[in-house]
Design an enzyme around this catalytic site. Structure first.
Site: not given
Ligand code: EPZ
Length: 424
Positions: A22-23, A116, A121, A309, A401
């Site tokens: 998915k990701n 969420c 996020r 995840d 999802r």
């Molecule tokens: C990706 O989300 C995945 N989704 C998530 O999978 C996964 O949990 C996550 O990466 C972490 O591995 C997809 O790839 C579609 P991040 P993403 O930006 O990119 C913080 C699932 O269950 N952050 O890597 O949105 C954030 O709050 C989903 O399949 C900031 O602070 O996650 C988090 O604490 C859930 N500022 C950490 O970084 C930003 O601008 C990692 O977030 C962006 C993120």
């Protein structure tokens, strides 16, 4: 809203094949916006998140068609720059259209994705990346408005207080592919899904070095072409099946479980003395009949660390390990919606700050539980399979999802499972 009815206590037995990631595929749909030529994406899982992303791609003016099972064609000849709130709010990954729109149109208006249940996020790092590339970025009425007429390559440090950002890396990477000059992204996410995206972009003509490393070097090109790309298997689905096989003391061959993508998770299983063996490079066999497990300590980290995840699924599995396990969440400190629901099933589990403390070894008992987010729902399925008695998991649209045909795959492994329509 459908529910999943599970009669627990049945050992899973047989073979299961992991669907496409998915990701990995979601940002690839966005990447197809970088060119007016046709992109063909294969091994795409049948998920509601994929259909949501397709809706967004179409709303931008592109053709986006599921031409056969697992294969999508995307042709973005003429596209607009606005991704509306009513579509973006459905799925966080929609934010991945930002980079391609900035690169292709030199402007973008993308709704802020909102939070969420697993956390706030934020997208501050996405915005930082665009600004570093010379774009002007304003937040107006809940939209990220980007003027990229002066876009150019830059050196960007993309790490935040929780480490790297996966979709943030995707966005900056895709914007940089068509930005004049060279871009260096430091503290880029190293997840396999990012590497797979890079491979697709290279297939389109992008110039990217350092694939798989925390430093990506992109040399901007004038334009990109179409490509055909097959999505890697979903490592999180693979880990979920392995945990389910272990929790039910079953015998399951998980096809598509790439050992190179699961190292940190397999390390936790080894420390818990869970019986598994790798079969070649892309399958893992679990024979857990009569097995007992040791409690572990596990901490989620960016790849190659233990993936957030799989955190909920490990919590569910550790309810089967006699003793005290501690699972700490360093990526999304609030990601514990599964804890109260597992407790309803008799698990001795509690939250202490950003850790779940599990006193395992007691038999779980089936009951009514509520799914809340994608991976918490998977944890409830694992617990229900291991529990004595019957469990009804409500709101399983969360599962749909991110898991392709989970009920069918479970039934094929011998689980006593039934999908029930809300009217039943
Ligand atoms: C990706 O989300 C995945 N989704 C998530 O999978 C996964 O949990 C996550 O990466 C972490 O591995 C997809 O790839 C579609 P991040 P993403 O930006 O990119 C913080 C699932 O269950 N952050 O890597 O949105 C954030 O709050 C989903 O399949 C900031 O602070 O996650 C988090 O604490 C859930 N500022 C950490 O970084 C930003 O601008 C990692 O977030 C962006 C993120």
């Amino acid at each position: 809203m459908d529910s999943l009815f599970i009669r627990g206590g049945v050992k899973l037995e047989g073979e299961v094949s992991v669907s496409g990631s998915k990701n990995a595929c979601l940002p690839m749909f966005a990447a197809a916006l970088l060119t007016p030529e046709k992109c063909v994406i294969k091994n795409v899982p049948n998920l509601s998140d994929v259909r949501s992303m397709a809706e967004i791609i179409r709303s931008l003016g592109a053709r986006c068609e599921n031409i056969e099972e697992g294969t999508w064609e995307i042709e973005a000849r003429e596209i607009s720059c606005t991704a509306p709130y009513e579509l973006v709010r459905k799925m966080r990954a929609s934010i991945c259209v930002l980079g391609p729109l900035v690169a292709r149109l030199r402007k973008a208006k993308v709704s802020l994705p909102g939070g969420c249940v697993i956390g706030a996020r934020p997208v501050d790092l996405h915005i930082k990346g665009m600004k570093c590339l010379g774009c002007s970025v304003e937040i107006e009425s809940g939209y990220i408005c980007v003027d990229a007429r002066k876009i150019r390559g830059a050196q960007i440090y993309l790490g935040g207080r929780f480490g790297s950002t996966v979709t943030g890396t995707s966005n900056v990477l895709m914007a940089a592919t068509l930005a004049p000059g060279s871009t260096i992204i430091e503290n880029a996410a190293c997840e396999p899904e990012i590497s797979d995206l890079c491979k697709m972009l290279v297939g389109m003509g992008a110039k990217i070095e350092g694939i798989g490393s925390p430093t990506l070097c992109v040399t901007g090109v004038a334009s990109l072409g179409g490509t055909a790309h097959s999505v890697i298997p979903d490592r999180i689905e693979a880990g979920t099946w392995i945990a389910a096989a272990l929790a039910t003391r079953g015998k399951v061959l998980v096809r598509g479980a790439l050992k190179k993508h699961l190292g940190s998770f397999l390390d936790i299983l080894e420390r818990a003395e869970c019986p598994f063996e790798t079969r070649g490079s892309s399958s893992i066999y679990v024979d857990a009949s009569g097995a007992s497990y040791r409690p572990v300590e596990a901490v989620t980290l960016p790849y190659p660390g233990f993936p957030t995840d799989l955190q909920a699924q490990v919590c569910a599995l550790m309810t089967q390990a006699k003793g005290i396990s501690i699972v700490t969440e360093r990526i999304y400190p609030e990601r514990f919606m599964h804890v109260p629901e597992l407790a309803r099933m008799g698990a001795e589990i509690s939250r202490e700050g950003s850790s779940a403390i599990i006193s395992g070894g007691r038999k779980l008992s089936g009951t009514h539980v509520m799914a809340s987010d994608l991976r918490a729902s998977a944890a409830l399925v694992i617990a229900a399979l291991a529990a004595k008695g019957e469990t009804l998991i409500q709101r399983i649209y969360h599962l749909d999802r991110g898991y392709d045909s989970m009920d069918k795959k479970l039934a094929a492994l011998g689980a006593k499972v039934e999908r029930r329509k809300s009217s039943e």
